[in-house]
Design a protein around this motif. Sequence first.
Motif, PDB file in Angstrom:
ATOM      1  N   LEU A  38      -4.342  13.715  10.371  1.00 43.45           N
ATOM      2  CA  LEU A  38      -3.523  13.674   9.156  1.00 43.45           C
ATOM      3  C   LEU A  38      -3.635  12.298   8.517  1.00 43.45           C
ATOM      4  CD1 LEU A  38      -0.185  15.315  10.382  1.00 43.45           C
ATOM      5  CD2 LEU A  38      -2.012  16.408   9.065  1.00 43.45           C
ATOM      6  N   PHE A  39      -3.766  12.275   7.196  1.00 52.51           N
ATOM      7  CA  PHE A  39      -3.677  11.031   6.437  1.00 52.51           C
ATOM      8  C   PHE A  39      -2.416  11.123   5.595  1.00 52.51           C
ATOM      9  CE2 PHE A  39      -4.836   9.008   2.231  1.00 52.51           C
ATOM     10  CZ  PHE A  39      -4.361   7.763   2.590  1.00 52.51           C
ATOM     11  N   VAL A  40      -1.471  10.213   5.848  1.00 54.02           N
ATOM     12  CA  VAL A  40      -0.218  10.154   5.109  1.00 54.02           C
ATOM     13  C   VAL A  40      -0.362   9.053   4.070  1.00 54.02           C
ATOM     14  CG1 VAL A  40       2.279   9.804   5.252  1.00 54.02           C
ATOM     15  CG2 VAL A  40       1.075  10.956   7.128  1.00 54.02           C
ATOM     16  N   GLU A  41      -0.441   9.470   2.811  1.00 50.89           N
ATOM     17  CA  GLU A  41      -0.602   8.531   1.698  1.00 50.89           C
ATOM     18  C   GLU A  41       0.785   8.126   1.207  1.00 50.89           C
ATOM     19  OE1 GLU A  41      -3.000   8.392  -2.546  1.00 50.89           O
ATOM     20  OE2 GLU A  41      -2.723  10.305  -1.537  1.00 50.89           O
ATOM     21  N   MET A  42       1.020   6.810   1.142  1.00 52.07           N
ATOM     22  CA  MET A  42       2.332   6.304   0.756  1.00 52.07           C
ATOM     23  C   MET A  42       2.201   5.391  -0.461  1.00 52.07           C
ATOM     24  SD  MET A  42       3.517   5.529   4.670  1.00 52.07           S
ATOM     25  CE  MET A  42       5.282   5.484   4.481  1.00 52.07           C
ATOM     26  N   ASP A  43       3.280   5.298  -1.243  1.00 53.72           N
ATOM     27  CA  ASP A  43       3.250   4.399  -2.391  1.00 53.72           C
ATOM     28  C   ASP A  43       3.771   3.019  -1.986  1.00 53.72           C
ATOM     29  OD1 ASP A  43       6.053   4.550  -2.380  1.00 53.72           O
ATOM     30  OD2 ASP A  43       6.140   5.927  -4.076  1.00 53.72           O
ATOM     31  N   GLU A  44       3.866   2.121  -2.968  1.00 47.46           N
ATOM     32  CA  GLU A  44       4.266   0.738  -2.670  1.00 47.46           C
ATOM     33  C   GLU A  44       5.697   0.630  -2.161  1.00 47.46           C
ATOM     34  OE1 GLU A  44       5.083   1.945  -6.699  1.00 47.46           O
ATOM     35  OE2 GLU A  44       3.144   1.753  -5.738  1.00 47.46           O
ATOM     36  N   SER A  45       6.506   1.670  -2.363  1.00 46.95           N
ATOM     37  CA  SER A  45       7.873   1.654  -1.837  1.00 46.95           C
ATOM     38  C   SER A  45       7.948   2.352  -0.481  1.00 46.95           C
ATOM     39  CB  SER A  45       8.838   2.312  -2.823  1.00 46.95           C
ATOM     40  OG  SER A  45       8.580   3.698  -2.916  1.00 46.95           O
ATOM     41  N   LEU A  46       6.783   2.653   0.121  1.00 48.98           N
ATOM     42  CA  LEU A  46       6.658   3.303   1.422  1.00 48.98           C
ATOM     43  C   LEU A  46       7.215   4.726   1.432  1.00 48.98           C
ATOM     44  CD1 LEU A  46       7.427   0.275   3.768  1.00 48.98           C
ATOM     45  CD2 LEU A  46       5.193   1.216   3.163  1.00 48.98           C
ATOM     46  N   ALA A  47       7.196   5.372   0.277  1.00 49.71           N
ATOM     47  CA  ALA A  47       7.561   6.788   0.188  1.00 49.71           C
ATOM     48  C   ALA A  47       6.270   7.609   0.292  1.00 49.71           C
ATOM     49  CB  ALA A  47       8.262   7.071  -1.137  1.00 49.71           C
ATOM     50  N   VAL A  48       6.344   8.749   0.925  1.00 48.78           N
ATOM     51  CA  VAL A  48       5.163   9.599   1.087  1.00 48.78           C
ATOM     52  C   VAL A  48       4.806  10.239  -0.248  1.00 48.78           C
ATOM     53  CG1 VAL A  48       4.195  11.607   2.274  1.00 48.78           C
ATOM     54  CG2 VAL A  48       5.717  10.044   3.505  1.00 48.78           C
ATOM     55  N   ARG A 106      -1.405   4.917   5.041  1.00 48.33           N
ATOM     56  CA  ARG A 106      -1.718   3.748   4.230  1.00 48.33           C
ATOM     57  C   ARG A 106      -0.874   3.788   2.971  1.00 48.33           C
ATOM     58  NH1 ARG A 106      -3.740   2.779   8.233  1.00 48.33           N
ATOM     59  NH2 ARG A 106      -5.822   2.125   8.778  1.00 48.33           N
ATOM     60  N   CYS A 107      -0.434   2.605   2.528  1.00 51.09           N
ATOM     61  CA  CYS A 107       0.245   2.531   1.239  1.00 51.09           C
ATOM     62  C   CYS A 107      -0.642   1.847   0.208  1.00 51.09           C
ATOM     63  CB  CYS A 107       1.601   1.839   1.346  1.00 51.09           C
ATOM     64  SG  CYS A 107       1.532   0.133   1.816  1.00 51.09           S
ATOM     65  N   GLN A 108      -1.652   1.176   0.639  1.00 50.21           N
ATOM     66  CA  GLN A 108      -2.630   0.574  -0.253  1.00 50.21           C
ATOM     67  C   GLN A 108      -3.916   0.464   0.537  1.00 50.21           C
ATOM     68  OE1 GLN A 108      -1.011  -3.219  -1.282  1.00 50.21           O
ATOM     69  NE2 GLN A 108       0.510  -2.364  -2.657  1.00 50.21           N
ATOM     70  N   GLY A 109      -4.984   0.250  -0.152  1.00 49.48           N
ATOM     71  CA  GLY A 109      -6.227   0.037   0.553  1.00 49.48           C
ATOM     72  C   GLY A 109      -7.295   1.030   0.157  1.00 49.48           C
ATOM     73  N   VAL A 110      -8.428   0.858   0.786  1.00 45.23           N
ATOM     74  CA  VAL A 110      -9.598   1.655   0.465  1.00 45.23           C
ATOM     75  C   VAL A 110      -9.876   2.674   1.556  1.00 45.23           C
ATOM     76  CG1 VAL A 110     -12.086   1.506   0.036  1.00 45.23           C
ATOM     77  CG2 VAL A 110     -10.563  -0.260  -0.850  1.00 45.23           C
ATOM     78  N   ARG A 111      -9.552   2.337   2.796  1.00 46.54           N
ATOM     79  CA  ARG A 111      -9.903   3.196   3.926  1.00 46.54           C
ATOM     80  C   ARG A 111      -8.669   3.770   4.620  1.00 46.54           C
ATOM     81  NH1 ARG A 111     -15.283   2.946   4.815  1.00 46.54           N
ATOM     82  NH2 ARG A 111     -16.350   1.163   3.924  1.00 46.54           N
ATOM     83  N   VAL A 112      -8.831   4.996   5.101  1.00 49.03           N
ATOM     84  CA  VAL A 112      -7.779   5.674   5.855  1.00 49.03           C
ATOM     85  C   VAL A 112      -7.550   4.957   7.183  1.00 49.03           C
ATOM     86  CG1 VAL A 112      -7.236   7.805   7.106  1.00 49.03           C
ATOM     87  CG2 VAL A 112      -8.229   7.922   4.816  1.00 49.03           C
ATOM     88  N   GLY A 113      -8.591   4.471   7.757  1.00 48.31           N
ATOM     89  CA  GLY A 113      -8.544   3.901   9.094  1.00 48.31           C
ATOM     90  C   GLY A 113      -9.458   4.715   9.981  1.00 48.31           C
ATOM     91  N   LEU A 161       6.062   4.379  10.119  1.00 57.85           N
ATOM     92  CA  LEU A 161       6.784   5.174   9.131  1.00 57.85           C
ATOM     93  C   LEU A 161       5.981   6.406   8.733  1.00 57.85           C
ATOM     94  CD1 LEU A 161       8.267   2.400   6.804  1.00 57.85           C
ATOM     95  CD2 LEU A 161       9.497   3.810   8.476  1.00 57.85           C
ATOM     96  N   GLY A 162       4.673   6.254   8.570  1.00 57.48           N
ATOM     97  CA  GLY A 162       3.826   7.390   8.218  1.00 57.48           C
ATOM     98  C   GLY A 162       3.871   8.483   9.270  1.00 57.48           C
ATOM     99  N   GLU A 163       3.820   8.092  10.527  1.00 52.91           N
ATOM    100  CA  GLU A 163       3.919   9.079  11.614  1.00 52.91           C
ATOM    101  C   GLU A 163       5.267   9.796  11.566  1.00 52.91           C
ATOM    102  OE1 GLU A 163       3.168   7.248  15.409  1.00 52.91           O
ATOM    103  OE2 GLU A 163       1.243   6.436  14.733  1.00 52.91           O
ATOM    104  N   LEU A 164       6.326   9.039  11.426  1.00 49.10           N
ATOM    105  CA  LEU A 164       7.674   9.601  11.419  1.00 49.10           C
ATOM    106  C   LEU A 164       7.891  10.525  10.225  1.00 49.10           C
ATOM    107  CD1 LEU A 164      10.558   9.563  12.661  1.00 49.10           C
ATOM    108  CD2 LEU A 164      11.031   7.648  11.150  1.00 49.10           C
ATOM    109  N   TYR A 165       7.600  10.025   9.017  1.00 53.97           N
ATOM    110  CA  TYR A 165       7.813  10.833   7.813  1.00 53.97           C
ATOM    111  C   TYR A 165       6.865  12.034   7.774  1.00 53.97           C
ATOM    112  CZ  TYR A 165      10.571   6.885   6.035  1.00 53.97           C
ATOM    113  OH  TYR A 165      11.499   5.896   5.861  1.00 53.97           O
ATOM    114  N   GLY A 166       5.613  11.833   8.144  1.00 54.56           N
ATOM    115  CA  GLY A 166       4.658  12.936   8.159  1.00 54.56           C
ATOM    116  C   GLY A 166       5.104  14.047   9.090  1.00 54.56           C
ATOM    117  N   ALA A 167       5.534  13.670  10.286  1.00 47.88           N
ATOM    118  CA  ALA A 167       6.011  14.664  11.250  1.00 47.88           C
ATOM    119  C   ALA A 167       7.250  15.385  10.717  1.00 47.88           C
ATOM    120  CB  ALA A 167       6.318  14.003  12.592  1.00 47.88           C
TER     121      ALA A 167
END
Length: 143
Positions: free
Chosen positions: A92-102, A71-78, A33-39
């Motif tokens: 790119l780091f796509v930061e998302m909330d708990e509802s998976l919205a960017v 990521r939607c939660q966590g400490v590291r981007v990956g 989802l992050g790849e898709l929404y970010g793009a």
Amino acid sequence: MSPDMMELAERAKAIELEYKRKYGRSFGITGELGELYGAALLGLALAERRNQPGYDATDDDDGVKYQVKARCQGVRVGKFKDEPQLEWDQGLFVEMDESLAVVAIWKHGRERIRDLQEIENGKGIRIQRFKEGIEPLWERCQV
């Protein structure tokens, strides 16, 4: 990005959120989802193959290739894959909330990402470290 692709992503997101709410588990679709929404938000084209070696999206105007982490939660981007044979220019780091919205999208060049990963001793970059000293490339409007 086709409207059909976005519609399917929204349906998958709804199922993911319901599954997590009911069972406390995840299917693990945050990255996709992050790849898709970010793009979509940045006007980029997704790589033709899901597991394209090195990059996830490209800018058709200037040819820049992006590796995307979400990521939607966590400490590291990956951890960004940085083998010399892999083709990518920006991360790119796509930061998302708990509802998976960017919430926001952050960007660094490959060299800076390499430096940040070295500081982290080969682990994924901490989210706060990734965001230090830069403004988001895209940010959700707060109403």
